[in-house]
Write a protein that holds these residues in place. Sequence first.
Motif, PDB file in Angstrom:
ATOM      1  N   GLY A 295       0.819  -1.208   0.000  1.00 54.14           N
ATOM      2  CA  GLY A 295       0.000   0.000   0.000  1.00 54.14           C
ATOM      3  C   GLY A 295       0.851   1.254   0.000  1.00 54.14           C
ATOM      4  N   ALA A 296       1.929   1.238   0.787  1.00 56.18           N
ATOM      5  CA  ALA A 296       2.824   2.397   0.838  1.00 56.18           C
ATOM      6  C   ALA A 296       3.516   2.617  -0.500  1.00 56.18           C
ATOM      7  N   GLU A 297       3.785   1.531  -1.218  1.00 55.61           N
ATOM      8  CA  GLU A 297       4.414   1.654  -2.547  1.00 55.61           C
ATOM      9  C   GLU A 297       3.408   2.130  -3.593  1.00 55.61           C
ATOM     10  N   ALA A 298       2.139   1.666  -3.475  1.00 57.89           N
ATOM     11  CA  ALA A 298       1.124   2.027  -4.465  1.00 57.89           C
ATOM     12  C   ALA A 298       0.569   3.429  -4.233  1.00 57.89           C
ATOM     13  N   LEU A 299       0.492   3.845  -2.962  1.00 52.44           N
ATOM     14  CA  LEU A 299      -0.068   5.151  -2.614  1.00 52.44           C
ATOM     15  C   LEU A 299       0.923   5.901  -1.723  1.00 52.44           C
ATOM     16  N   PRO A 300       2.078   6.239  -2.249  1.00 52.44           N
ATOM     17  CA  PRO A 300       3.122   6.824  -1.389  1.00 52.44           C
ATOM     18  C   PRO A 300       2.742   8.174  -0.794  1.00 52.44           C
ATOM     19  N   ARG A 301       1.859   8.913  -1.439  1.00 53.96           N
ATOM     20  CA  ARG A 301       1.459  10.213  -0.896  1.00 53.96           C
ATOM     21  C   ARG A 301       0.512  10.068   0.286  1.00 53.96           C
ATOM     22  N   LEU A 302      -0.059   8.857   0.452  1.00 53.19           N
ATOM     23  CA  LEU A 302      -1.094   8.659   1.466  1.00 53.19           C
ATOM     24  C   LEU A 302      -0.715   7.680   2.570  1.00 53.19           C
ATOM     25  N   VAL A 303       0.014   6.627   2.237  1.00 54.81           N
ATOM     26  CA  VAL A 303       0.115   5.477   3.134  1.00 54.81           C
ATOM     27  C   VAL A 303       1.474   5.384   3.805  1.00 54.81           C
ATOM     28  N   LEU A 304       1.421   5.107   5.120  1.00 54.88           N
ATOM     29  CA  LEU A 304       2.606   4.710   5.883  1.00 54.88           C
ATOM     30  C   LEU A 304       2.380   3.293   6.387  1.00 54.88           C
ATOM     31  N   HIS A 305       3.427   2.478   6.357  1.00 49.32           N
ATOM     32  CA  HIS A 305       3.291   1.135   6.913  1.00 49.32           C
ATOM     33  C   HIS A 305       4.148   0.960   8.164  1.00 49.32           C
ATOM     34  N   ARG A 306       4.919   1.990   8.512  1.00 51.50           N
ATOM     35  CA  ARG A 306       5.694   1.980   9.757  1.00 51.50           C
ATOM     36  C   ARG A 306       5.243   3.144  10.614  1.00 51.50           C
ATOM     37  N   MET A 307       5.273   2.939  11.929  1.00 49.83           N
ATOM     38  CA  MET A 307       4.813   3.985  12.843  1.00 49.83           C
ATOM     39  C   MET A 307       5.918   5.018  13.040  1.00 49.83           C
ATOM     40  N   ASN A 308       6.103   5.833  12.030  1.00 48.95           N
ATOM     41  CA  ASN A 308       7.088   6.914  12.082  1.00 48.95           C
ATOM     42  C   ASN A 308       6.315   8.218  12.273  1.00 48.95           C
ATOM     43  N   ARG A 309       6.273   8.701  13.511  1.00 51.35           N
ATOM     44  CA  ARG A 309       5.427   9.856  13.815  1.00 51.35           C
ATOM     45  C   ARG A 309       5.865  11.117  13.057  1.00 51.35           C
TER      46      ARG A 309
ATOM     47  N   LEU B   6       6.571  11.291  10.064  1.00 50.73           N
ATOM     48  CA  LEU B   6       5.997  11.248   8.718  1.00 50.73           C
ATOM     49  C   LEU B   6       4.477  11.189   8.721  1.00 50.73           C
ATOM     50  N   ARG B   7       3.867  11.174   9.900  1.00 53.95           N
ATOM     51  CA  ARG B   7       2.431  10.953  10.004  1.00 53.95           C
ATOM     52  C   ARG B   7       1.564  12.080   9.450  1.00 53.95           C
ATOM     53  N   PRO B   8       1.926  13.359   9.581  1.00 51.84           N
ATOM     54  CA  PRO B   8       1.003  14.413   9.141  1.00 51.84           C
ATOM     55  C   PRO B   8       0.553  14.230   7.687  1.00 51.84           C
ATOM     56  N   GLY B   9      -0.763  14.221   7.491  1.00 49.23           N
ATOM     57  CA  GLY B   9      -1.321  14.138   6.152  1.00 49.23           C
ATOM     58  C   GLY B   9      -1.372  12.748   5.561  1.00 49.23           C
ATOM     59  N   LYS B  10      -0.942  11.731   6.323  1.00 50.08           N
ATOM     60  CA  LYS B  10      -0.924  10.369   5.792  1.00 50.08           C
ATOM     61  C   LYS B  10      -1.753   9.430   6.670  1.00 50.08           C
ATOM     62  N   VAL B  11      -1.959   8.227   6.152  1.00 48.48           N
ATOM     63  CA  VAL B  11      -2.723   7.201   6.856  1.00 48.48           C
ATOM     64  C   VAL B  11      -1.772   6.072   7.234  1.00 48.48           C
ATOM     65  N   PHE B  12      -1.664   5.821   8.513  1.00 50.91           N
ATOM     66  CA  PHE B  12      -0.856   4.716   8.990  1.00 50.91           C
ATOM     67  C   PHE B  12      -1.688   3.440   8.904  1.00 50.91           C
ATOM     68  N   VAL B  13      -1.224   2.478   8.107  1.00 48.03           N
ATOM     69  CA  VAL B  13      -1.888   1.183   7.995  1.00 48.03           C
ATOM     70  C   VAL B  13      -1.285   0.279   9.060  1.00 48.03           C
ATOM     71  N   ASP B  14      -1.971   0.214  10.180  1.00 48.06           N
ATOM     72  CA  ASP B  14      -1.471  -0.542  11.326  1.00 48.06           C
ATOM     73  C   ASP B  14      -1.830  -2.010  11.141  1.00 48.06           C
ATOM     74  N   HIS B  15      -0.826  -2.821  10.873  1.00 44.78           N
ATOM     75  CA  HIS B  15      -1.015  -4.259  10.691  1.00 44.78           C
ATOM     76  C   HIS B  15      -0.669  -5.038  11.951  1.00 44.78           C
ATOM     77  N   SER B  16      -0.186  -4.338  12.983  1.00 44.38           N
ATOM     78  CA  SER B  16       0.362  -5.010  14.164  1.00 44.38           C
ATOM     79  C   SER B  16      -0.708  -5.699  15.008  1.00 44.38           C
ATOM     80  N   GLN B  17      -1.972  -5.313  14.842  1.00 45.44           N
ATOM     81  CA  GLN B  17      -3.011  -5.895  15.685  1.00 45.44           C
ATOM     82  C   GLN B  17      -3.333  -7.338  15.324  1.00 45.44           C
ATOM     83  N   ASN B  18      -2.647  -7.868  14.312  1.00 43.57           N
ATOM     84  CA  ASN B  18      -2.785  -9.284  13.990  1.00 43.57           C
ATOM     85  C   ASN B  18      -1.890 -10.169  14.849  1.00 43.57           C
TER      86      ASN B  18
END
Length: 291
Positions: free
Chosen positions: A197-211, A213-225
């Motif tokens: 997702g971060a590669e396909a939508l780089p302007r929108l998606v973060l896959h790591r919790m890097n605060r 870089l968070r402004p204006g982006k969506v963190f896809v939190d996969h850790s709850q699995n």
Amino acid sequence: MTPITEVAGRRLALSNLDKVIHPATGTTKGELLHYYAVTAEAMLPHLRDRPVSFLRYPDGPGGQRFFTKNPPPGTPSWVRTAAVPRSDDPGARQPVVDDLASLIWAANLVVEFHTPQWRAGAPGIADRLVFDLDPGAPATVVECCEVALWLRERLAADGLTAGVKTSGSKGLHLLVPLAPTPSSQVSAYAKRLATEGAEALPRLVLHRMNRALRPGKVFVDHSQNAAAKTTAAPYTLRAGPEPTVSAPVTWEEVAERRELAFRFEAVGPRLERYGDLLAPLLDPAAARPLP
């Protein structure tokens, strides 16, 4: 004197029903208990047979909040518990909310309901996958909608069907029914899709919790699995300023890319209109193996 009420054949002491839990809206504890009573038919199947963790906020969102997994002091003997061994407590047990009386007992403690992705008796063997989409301001749930639609299509390409609900806070949760799979494998798959997702939508998606870089982006939190993690259950109230709910939504609503947030008063009418939008995910026939 604390009133005694009979719920589904069980006697419950329901306390402080006039206590205001959400000062911003004047919402009382009694109103919150009524909400759970009227939504129990939809909510209980999503809690059934899953050990429950509670985020307690007895004095409202502005008071003390604390997370508990062990059965609280005074838990009635008829509330089911399940063995959930932990490294620090091999004999640990957690409540399981399987029926209306247990639901109202727990709600009387003023809690958020959180569950793992696996069921009692099979710790670490997940039967669902979850993505928590968390926007960083100025991004909102609107941006989460775009990411959710991408994830839905990506999951469908692997033969998996996702349902969606609001987090009850700022974002969205995607839930995917699975054939029983070790949590470690589900975690690895979810992380891979978040990275894609971060590669396909780089302007929108973060896959790591890097605060940073968070402004204006969506963190896809996969850790709850991860087996030790939990997610807010469908229909649970959240400990925010207003009595918002983690409410199922339609994919059509997501596609409209609009603000999605629902207070508890809205959930009853939505159930009357749509039924439980996540009910299809409870159908064993919907569960698919990971690719």
